[in-house]
Design a protein around this motif. Structure first.
Motif, PDB file in Angstrom:
ATOM      1  N   LEU A 191       2.110  -7.643   1.137  1.00 54.84           N
ATOM      2  CA  LEU A 191       3.026  -7.202   2.193  1.00 54.84           C
ATOM      3  C   LEU A 191       3.204  -5.690   2.174  1.00 54.84           C
ATOM      4  O   LEU A 191       3.113  -5.028   3.207  1.00 54.84           O
ATOM      5  CB  LEU A 191       4.384  -7.897   2.036  1.00 54.84           C
ATOM      6  N   VAL A 192       3.442  -5.127   0.989  1.00 55.93           N
ATOM      7  CA  VAL A 192       3.647  -3.679   0.903  1.00 55.93           C
ATOM      8  C   VAL A 192       2.396  -2.959   1.389  1.00 55.93           C
ATOM      9  O   VAL A 192       2.470  -1.983   2.143  1.00 55.93           O
ATOM     10  CB  VAL A 192       4.013  -3.273  -0.544  1.00 55.93           C
ATOM     11  N   LEU A 198       0.276  -4.060   3.476  1.00 53.81           N
ATOM     12  CA  LEU A 198       0.177  -4.283   4.917  1.00 53.81           C
ATOM     13  C   LEU A 198       1.056  -3.289   5.676  1.00 53.81           C
ATOM     14  O   LEU A 198       0.637  -2.696   6.680  1.00 53.81           O
ATOM     15  CB  LEU A 198       0.606  -5.716   5.210  1.00 53.81           C
ATOM     16  N   ILE A 199       2.268  -3.083   5.171  1.00 50.77           N
ATOM     17  CA  ILE A 199       3.162  -2.133   5.827  1.00 50.77           C
ATOM     18  C   ILE A 199       2.582  -0.723   5.713  1.00 50.77           C
ATOM     19  O   ILE A 199       2.639   0.064   6.667  1.00 50.77           O
ATOM     20  CB  ILE A 199       4.561  -2.175   5.182  1.00 50.77           C
ATOM     21  N   ALA A 200       1.989  -0.422   4.555  1.00 54.10           N
ATOM     22  CA  ALA A 200       1.346   0.885   4.409  1.00 54.10           C
ATOM     23  C   ALA A 200       0.245   1.040   5.446  1.00 54.10           C
ATOM     24  O   ALA A 200       0.069   2.115   6.034  1.00 54.10           O
ATOM     25  CB  ALA A 200       0.782   1.040   3.005  1.00 54.10           C
ATOM     26  N   VAL A 230       0.225  -0.252   8.364  1.00 54.24           N
ATOM     27  CA  VAL A 230       0.877   0.042   9.640  1.00 54.24           C
ATOM     28  C   VAL A 230       1.199   1.522   9.723  1.00 54.24           C
ATOM     29  O   VAL A 230       0.955   2.185  10.745  1.00 54.24           O
ATOM     30  CB  VAL A 230       2.151  -0.812   9.790  1.00 54.24           C
ATOM     31  N   GLY A 231       1.710   2.080   8.615  1.00 58.05           N
ATOM     32  CA  GLY A 231       2.019   3.503   8.590  1.00 58.05           C
ATOM     33  C   GLY A 231       0.782   4.340   8.846  1.00 58.05           C
ATOM     34  O   GLY A 231       0.800   5.266   9.661  1.00 58.05           O
TER      35      GLY A 231
END
Lengths: 346, 590
Positions: free
Chosen positions: A151-152, A154-156, A158-159
């Motif tokens: 998840l982390v 994945l969010i990275a 997105v960034g």
């Protein structure tokens, strides 16, 4: 519908599907090795395509400046990591990879600017620039958090996607661009006309798939990458540098993304944000392929391309809806066929 | 006013006062409205993603369901906005049931990818459907009104928005602090442990998914009456990503992290949009670049978000608090079976492809008996445990508990028969306290559901569960660690916590997988004494253990497995002299 239309749609679907196959393969590759779901793949496509288009139009693309800047940041990250043991060899290697390479590419570009554009040179330069960006992106954004949850990561992703897409707008503007075709020849078989470009698409896709297969099956680095994918800790204990595996995976993914972009840009007009949607269709293929199987991903990508071609003919309004809904029955089948297995997370 | 709700009350008062402070620019109120709307969605994501471990990129689509439902019903059919509120929530919830049934079963990375896919697909659908006004959307949505007071300006809709935010935050906190909440919090660590204590994990996942969707639907309903128009743009994949981003920035594991994240992100975006062009003078979406870079930087510096970082600055409450005493839970009504056989394993066989992990093993456990299952590594001991508890299904043979066949029964049914277990690899939720972890064991002995928990109607039930958990923790001797996080305990202590959790089931048969591993000598003696005491109390124990001294002193009978096959069974004295056992452990005699 007559046979001609059917064949045209199939041809269109397979051409697009081949591109999605390439992207799907890159996504599977990156996910397997680093557990990163590579949303910025779309930006590799756009950067590759628009860098090539700009170079062909005799302009200096902004991506090279980005590559140089990212190289400097990556070098700073390396220095910070090495701060307790600053061996000359390590530092020099880092300088070579992060500083000298992008500056050298820039130098070549400056030297060549003003001369008549050669397609092969432009393609090579575009690939090199995007490859460098991909490599540094892993170093800067992902390597420091490589051990964290999916998840982390994945969010990275997105960034990274947001930042790179923003850069895309700055470098290339809001207007779309097209690039020159690799080949303007065409052959006609029956009712179908195969352009040199579409033949190049098929050829390069097949070559890359075979290349990846050979790389993973028969080379030490390929095996190291697979080992990292199966078990990071185990791979490290066996002496594989997992950061190197991650870098190779990103290098391959960015090159594949850029190639896809360069292959499409003569066919369709690309905008700074087009890559996202194209990349997502690669995703659909990768998910259908289960994020593990290369042949299945390639087959699924062809399917996605064909569904897209047919739905744009019959229900063009709902084209995107249909393509992205395609995933749902597949996911249902998957979850019915293979009940969720226990996984140790976090 | 309990101390738990005092900060919420202070916050609510503060928010209520802000619009009346003279000199507050109207623009700030608009920002606060937007923050509230985003906070609602992010709060749902906190429960879904941060707490439940289920990542969704599709929440913006549920806002769309809420917004479009009220848009269509108020404009085309002239319904009152208040009447459409339950309908909007219902539509969002129904969509969540449908999508949840499809996607919630997906594990790991499939889930986020699946949500991206239907998020995009719904976004395009909103933009294509005629009755939703295609890409132009629907305008002319009536404002909310109470009597003749129409909430036309940002200052008046401010109140419904923030009442909703604060009410939902309180409901969410209540939900997490309950029997259902513990089940949801256990999901993130995988489903085997939760199912072993009777949690219907699939239902719990669907529940939290619906809850998150309803919060998003509420946000969409408010949005539609705030903007008085609805079009597809705010319900697209980029907003779905942004909501997740908000939850992560604020602290995905904390209800108020959603509110904090919304405030930080929306204010930051506003500041970046107004000042970046002044600094760089350039055009284009400079703010997305800075935004993306800040996101990556934040993940590297503070992967758990800002809320825990803020609360760490505050003084901590008394950690030695015990749950209030409460009536004891009713104990198991059934008594031991007449023939005394509690567990009967008959020719059980488990094959993984060509590997026979358990090869036609038969043995029985009688009531008031401690049986040890020993054997070298890879002998099939843990697989046997998994066959008994329903985690794995036997290829052939049968397992009966108190005369009832459990072949094919899921773990949730086996535990109902009074079989509780611990795990070889500890499966506790590290960021829950010891008390909460142990209370999960009593899951089946509570009744309160999600709605009762949200409305705090579950307190009597909850007090009994916590009192039972506390009693079992005292019993295993970890009373002083009760309010510590389970992850902070030593591995040996975590194994003891697992035993306390299993005891909360009120079991007749306790299955312990290597309970003494990682314990010191004194602790092993205490554990042996506890197990003997449990036996005297009428419980049976089946344990896997490698410490022979521990096993030989404790067990009434020993079953020896080697390569999946039973090679011996008998009293400790018989096993010590059994030639086959010596051969299996030490190799053939020279």
């Amino acid at each position: 519908m007559n046979t001609t239309i059917l064949l045209f749609l199939l041809q269109d679907g397979i051409t697009n599907g081949a591109i999605y196959a390439l992207l799907g393969l890159a996504l599977v590759l990156v996910f397997a090795v680093t557990r990163v779901i590579l949303i910025p793949q779309g930006e590799f496509i756009t950067f590759g395509a628009l860098t090539y288009a700009s170079l062909s139009a005799g302009q200096m693309p902004g991506t090279i400046k980005l590559a140089v800047a990212m190289g400097i940041v990556a070098f700073a990250f390396d220095l910070f990591t090495f701060r307790r043991a600053l061996h000359a060899k390590r530092v020099l290697r880092s300088v070579a990879v992060n500083i000298i390479v992008p500056l050298a590419i820039w130098g070549v570009m400056l030297a060549l600017s003003g001369r008549p554009a050669n397609i092969a040179v432009n393609i090579t330069l575009s690939l090199l620039i995007v490859a460098a960006i991909g490599l540094y992106l892993y170093r800067i954004a992902y390597q420091p958090i490589a051990h964290t949850s999916v998840l982390v990561l994945l969010i990275a992703s997105v960034g990274c996607h947001l930042a790179l897409q923003g850069f895309g707008l700055v470098f290339f503007g809001a207007e779309g661009q097209r690039g020159p075709a690799i080949s303007s020849d065409a052959i006609t078989i029956g009712a179908l006309r195969f352009t040199g470009q579409s033949i190049a698409v098929y050829g390069i896709t097949i070559a890359l798939i075979v290349g990846l297969w050979l790389f993973f099956g028969y080379t030490l680095y390929g095996k190291a990458l697979r080992a990292t994918a199966v078990n990071r800790l185990g791979a490290r204990l066996a002496g594989i540098r997992t950061t190197l595996s991650g870098q190779i995976a990103f290098l391959l993914a960015s090159v594949i993304g850029a190639i896809s972009g360069i292959l499409i840009v003569p066919i369709t007009t690309l905008y700074y944000d087009t890559g996202f949607l194209i990349g997502l269709k690669g995703f659909v293929a990768a998910i259908i392929g289960g994020l593990v199987s290369y042949p299945l991903t390639a087959a699924a990508a062809i399917l996605v391309g064909c569904v897209e071609a047919f739905s744009s003919f019959y229900a063009s309004n709902y084209k995107e809806v249909i393509v992205f809904t395609l995933i749902l029955p597949v996911l249902v089948l998957r979850s019915l066929a293979a009940p969720a297995v226990e996984e140790e997370k976090d | 006013m309990t101390s738990r709700l005092l900060p919420v009350f202070v916050f609510a008062t503060l928010m209520a006062v802000i619009p009346f402070v003279p000199g507050v620019p109207p623009f700030w109120i608009v920002l606060l409205d937007n923050i509230g709307l985003a906070a609602l969605v992010a709060m749902g994501l906190v429960l879904l993603t941060g707490v439940g471990g289920l990542t969704s990129f599709g929440q913006a689509a549920f806002c769309g369901f809420g917004a479009y439902t009220t848009a269509v019903l108020t404009t085309t059919y002239g319904l009152s906005p208040w009447l459409t509120l339950p309908l909007s929530l219902l539509v969002a919830g129904a969509a969540a049931v449908l999508l949840g049934l499809i996607t919630m079963r997906l594990s790991g990375h499939y889930l986020p990818l699946g949500t991206i896919a239907w998020g995009i697909s719904l976004f395009y659908l909103f933009g294509k459907l005629e009755f939703l006004g295609r890409n132009d959307g629907i305008s002319g949505i009536p404002p909310l009104s109470i009597g003749s007071w129409k909430m036309l300006d940002p200052g008046s809709i401010y109140f419904p928005i923030w009442i909703a935010v604060i009410a939902c935050a309180v409901l969410s906190m209540n939900l997490l602090d309950s029997r259902t909440g513990r089940a949801i919090r256990a999901l993130r660590r995988g489903h085997v442990a939760a199912e072993a204590f009777g949690v219907q994990t699939a239902r719990a996942k669907l529940l939290v998914f619906i809850y998150a969707a309803v919060l998003a639907g509420l946000s969409g309903w408010l949005y539609a009456h705030f903007q008085r128009a609805a079009n597809p743009t705010p319900f697209g994949p980029h907003l779905g990503i942004e909501y997740l981003f908000i939850a992560v920035v604020g602290g995905a594991g904390y209800v108020w992290g959603g509110v904090l994240g919304a405030a930080v992100v929306i204010i930051l975006k506003e500041v970046l949009q107004s000042y970046l062009p002044l600094i760089f003078g350039g055009s284009g979406q400079l703010e997305t670049i800075v935004f993306g870079i800040l996101l990556v930087a934040l993940l590297q510096l503070a992967p758990t978000g800002m809320w825990p970082w803020l609360t760490a600055l505050l003084p901590q409450g008394d950690s030695r608090r015990r749950p209030a005493p409460a009536d004891a839970l009713p104990t198991r009504a059934e008594s031991a079976p007449a023939d005394g056989v509690l567990l009967q394993v008959e020719n059980a066989r488990k094959q993984f492809g060509g590997v026979v992990a358990v090869n036609n093993v038969s043995f029985a456990v009688k009531s008031r008996e401690i049986v040890a299952l020993i054997g070298p590594n890879g002998a099939g001991k843990s697989t046997t445990f998994n066959l008994i508890t329903g985690v794995l299904q036997a290829t052939a043979g049968s397992v009966t508990v108190r005369g009832e066949s459990v072949s094919g029964a899921p773990p949730q049914e086996v535990v109902k028969l009074g079989v509780a277990r611990t795990f070889q690899h500890v499966k506790l939720v590290p960021d829950m306290t010891v008390l909460e972890n142990v209370a999960l064991g009593a899951h089946l002995r509570g009744r309160a559901g999600a709605i009762a928990s949200m409305l705090r109607l579950d307190r009597a039930d909850e007090a009994r569960l916590l009192a039972e958990a506390a009693r079992q923790i005292e019993r295993v001797g970890l009373g002083d660690q009760m309010n510590q996080l389970a992850g902070s305990l030593s591995l040996g202590q975590q194994r003891i916590v697992e035993i306390a959790r299993a005891l909360c089931v009120d079991p007749m048969l306790l299955l312990l997988d290597e309970p003494a591993a990682g314990l010191r000598h004194m602790e092993k003696q205490q554990l042996a004494a506890l197990l003997r005491q449990l036996r005297e109390g009428g419980m049976s124990v089946l344990l896997v253990e490698h410490d022979m001294g521990f096993v030989m002193n404790l067990a009434d009978r020993i079953v020896v497995l080697d390569f999946g096959t039973k090679i011996a069974e008998g009293t400790p004295a018989e096993i010590k002299t059994n030639a086959d056992v010596i051969k299996a452990y030490l190799g053939a005699a020279a």
